[in-house]
Design an enzyme around this catalytic site. Structure first.
Site, short mmCIF file in Angstrom:
data_model
loop_
_atom_site.label_atom_id
_atom_site.label_comp_id
_atom_site.label_asym_id
_atom_site.label_seq_id
_atom_site.Cartn_x
_atom_site.Cartn_y
_atom_site.Cartn_z
N TYR A 164 -18.63 26.59 25.08
CA TYR A 164 -17.77 26.47 24.08
C TYR A 164 -18.23 25.73 22.96
O TYR A 164 -18.07 25.70 21.66
CB TYR A 164 -16.28 25.99 24.71
CG TYR A 164 -15.17 26.05 23.77
CD1 TYR A 164 -14.51 27.15 23.65
CD2 TYR A 164 -14.87 24.84 23.19
CE1 TYR A 164 -13.61 27.00 22.78
CE2 TYR A 164 -13.62 24.71 22.17
CZ TYR A 164 -12.91 26.13 22.08
OH TYR A 164 -12.00 25.96 21.26
N LYS A 190 -18.97 26.66 19.17
CA LYS A 190 -18.04 26.11 17.89
C LYS A 190 -18.96 25.18 16.87
O LYS A 190 -18.99 25.09 15.74
CB LYS A 190 -16.95 24.99 18.49
CG LYS A 190 -15.89 25.93 19.45
CD LYS A 190 -15.40 27.00 18.37
CE LYS A 190 -14.13 27.62 19.23
NZ LYS A 190 -13.37 28.59 18.24
N1 LIG Z 1 -5.80 25.35 21.35
C1 LIG Z 1 -6.46 24.44 20.97
O1 LIG Z 1 -6.17 23.16 21.76
C2 LIG Z 1 -7.60 24.57 20.43
C3 LIG Z 1 -8.46 23.72 19.78
C4 LIG Z 1 -9.40 23.60 18.89
C5 LIG Z 1 -9.80 24.72 18.51
N2 LIG Z 1 -9.17 25.94 18.91
C6 LIG Z 1 -9.45 27.43 18.52
O2 LIG Z 1 -8.31 28.03 17.85
C7 LIG Z 1 -8.70 29.62 18.00
C8 LIG Z 1 -7.21 29.96 18.32
O3 LIG Z 1 -6.88 29.47 19.76
P1 LIG Z 1 -5.64 29.42 20.45
O4 LIG Z 1 -5.31 28.01 21.00
O5 LIG Z 1 -4.63 29.84 19.09
O6 LIG Z 1 -5.77 30.30 21.58
P2 LIG Z 1 -4.77 31.72 21.93
O7 LIG Z 1 -5.39 32.13 23.33
O8 LIG Z 1 -3.33 31.47 21.77
O9 LIG Z 1 -5.42 32.81 20.57
C9 LIG Z 1 -6.66 33.40 20.83
C10 LIG Z 1 -6.45 34.73 20.35
O10 LIG Z 1 -7.72 35.30 20.19
C11 LIG Z 1 -7.53 36.74 20.64
N3 LIG Z 1 -8.95 37.09 21.20
C12 LIG Z 1 -9.79 36.75 22.10
N4 LIG Z 1 -10.71 37.50 22.16
C13 LIG Z 1 -10.77 38.42 21.35
C14 LIG Z 1 -11.64 39.69 20.92
N5 LIG Z 1 -12.60 39.69 21.36
N6 LIG Z 1 -11.32 40.21 19.87
C15 LIG Z 1 -10.12 39.92 19.10
N7 LIG Z 1 -9.04 39.05 19.61
C16 LIG Z 1 -9.51 38.14 20.45
C17 LIG Z 1 -6.69 36.64 22.06
O11 LIG Z 1 -6.16 37.86 22.38
C18 LIG Z 1 -5.60 35.54 21.46
O12 LIG Z 1 -4.42 36.17 20.71
C19 LIG Z 1 -9.62 29.64 18.88
O13 LIG Z 1 -10.82 30.02 18.17
C20 LIG Z 1 -9.89 28.41 19.67
O14 LIG Z 1 -11.13 28.25 20.10
C21 LIG Z 1 -7.91 25.94 19.69
#
Ligand SMILES: NC(=O)c1ccc[n+]([C@@H]2O[C@H](COP(=O)([O-])OP(=O)(O)OC[C@H]3O[C@@H](n4cnc5c(N)ncnc54)[C@H](O)[C@@H]3O)[C@@H](O)[C@H]2O)c1
Length: 248
Positions: A154, A158
């Site tokens: 991861y 990133k």
């Molecule tokens: N939540 C956190 O703490 C956090 C922190 C830093 C970064 N992020 C990043 O933010 C972004 C959103 O994460 P989130 O926390 O909202 O998670 P989440 O799981 O709620 O949302 C991620 C979405 O991506 C979709 N997805 C996954 N694989 C896919 C694919 N192959 N094709 C199309 N859609 C796909 C999933 O169905 C889901 O709806 C991600 O890139 C995550 O790495 C999250």
């Protein structure tokens, strides 16, 4: 109405951060294309966005599939006439110490969290360059800067998103397309559903703000980067709504 009549495409729009960004864009007056692998998750987001009186389209797509991604982006441009904003929000989170990490877990992470960003940029950029304008916003993570235990895949994906963002920003800015990243800290979304109470408490204690963020506290950063004139001077930047965890 900072984004009135802009056309925005948000991947991962069925999930926490992507859905909040899509809704914030709709509230700011943009017409939105919602893309996610999880089709059923898109329906409530579509309904919430539509309440702002903008056009909304929901598309089920796997953003690791180059042909499907290209078809989705070309289809959106055909339907809406242009593409002003692309947000690459789709992602997943798995965990394993390196000594137990199967190469397949590495491959899956690089594919979903990094290659998908390349693919969406690859197929959206020609439209934006032809228009002479556009905004690309990649959702990275602070772990791409500081690294996370049991998260080499991861963290690498990133960090790759951040490198891609900077390189593409240099290439695209002279053509009118601004590329930036958002690197959130821990944010309350389904992505963090699996973490233990102990990990959560320990992590919260480390944060200068002493708490995780909410999606509504991240989405405005994506509005800023997409807006004019507020976003006009951001080029290859990595903005960090992260509760103070990383101060680059
Ligand atoms: N939540 C956190 O703490 C956090 C922190 C830093 C970064 N992020 C990043 O933010 C972004 C959103 O994460 P989130 O926390 O909202 O998670 P989440 O799981 O709620 O949302 C991620 C979405 O991506 C979709 N997805 C996954 N694989 C896919 C694919 N192959 N094709 C199309 N859609 C796909 C999933 O169905 C889901 O709806 C991600 O890139 C995550 O790495 C999250």
């Amino acid at each position: 109405m900072m984004l009135k009549d802009k056309i925005a495409l948000v991947t991962g729009a069925g999930g926490g951060i992507g859905a909040a960004i899509a809704e914030a864009y709709a509230q700011a007056g943009a017409h939105v294309v919602l893309a996610d692998l999880n089709e059923s998750a898109l329906a409530p987001v579509r309904d919430r966005c539509a309440e702002y009186g903008v056009r909304v389209q929901a598309v089920s797509v796997d953003v690791t599939d180059s042909d499907a991604t290209k078809a989705m982006i070309d289809g959106a441009v055909a339907d809406f006439g242009r593409l002003d904003i692309l947000v690459n929000g789709a992602g997943l989170l798995t965990e394993a110490p390196l000594l137990e990490m199967e190469p397949a877990l590495w491959d899956q992470m690089i594919s979903v969290d990094l290659t998908s960003v390349f693919l969406c940029c690859r197929w959206a950029a020609p439209h934006m360059v032809a228009q002479g304008s556009g905004r690309i916003i990649n959702v990275a993570s602070q772990l791409g800067i500081k690294g996370g235990e049991s998260l080499v895949h991861y963290s690498a994906a990133k960090a790759g998103v951040i490198g891609l963002t900077k390189a593409l920003a240099r290439e695209m800015a002279p053509l009118g397309v601004l590329v930036n990243a958002i690197a959130p800290g821990p944010v309350e979304t389904p992505l963090l559903a699996g973490i233990t109470k102990e990990w959560r408490e320990a992590k919260q204690a480390e944060l200068p703000l002493r708490r995780f963020g909410t999606v509504d506290e991240v989405a405005p950063t994506a509005v800023l980067l997409a807006s004019e004139p507020g976003g006009n001077l951001y080029v290859g930047q990595v903005l960090g709504p992260n509760s103070g965890d990383v101060m680059p």
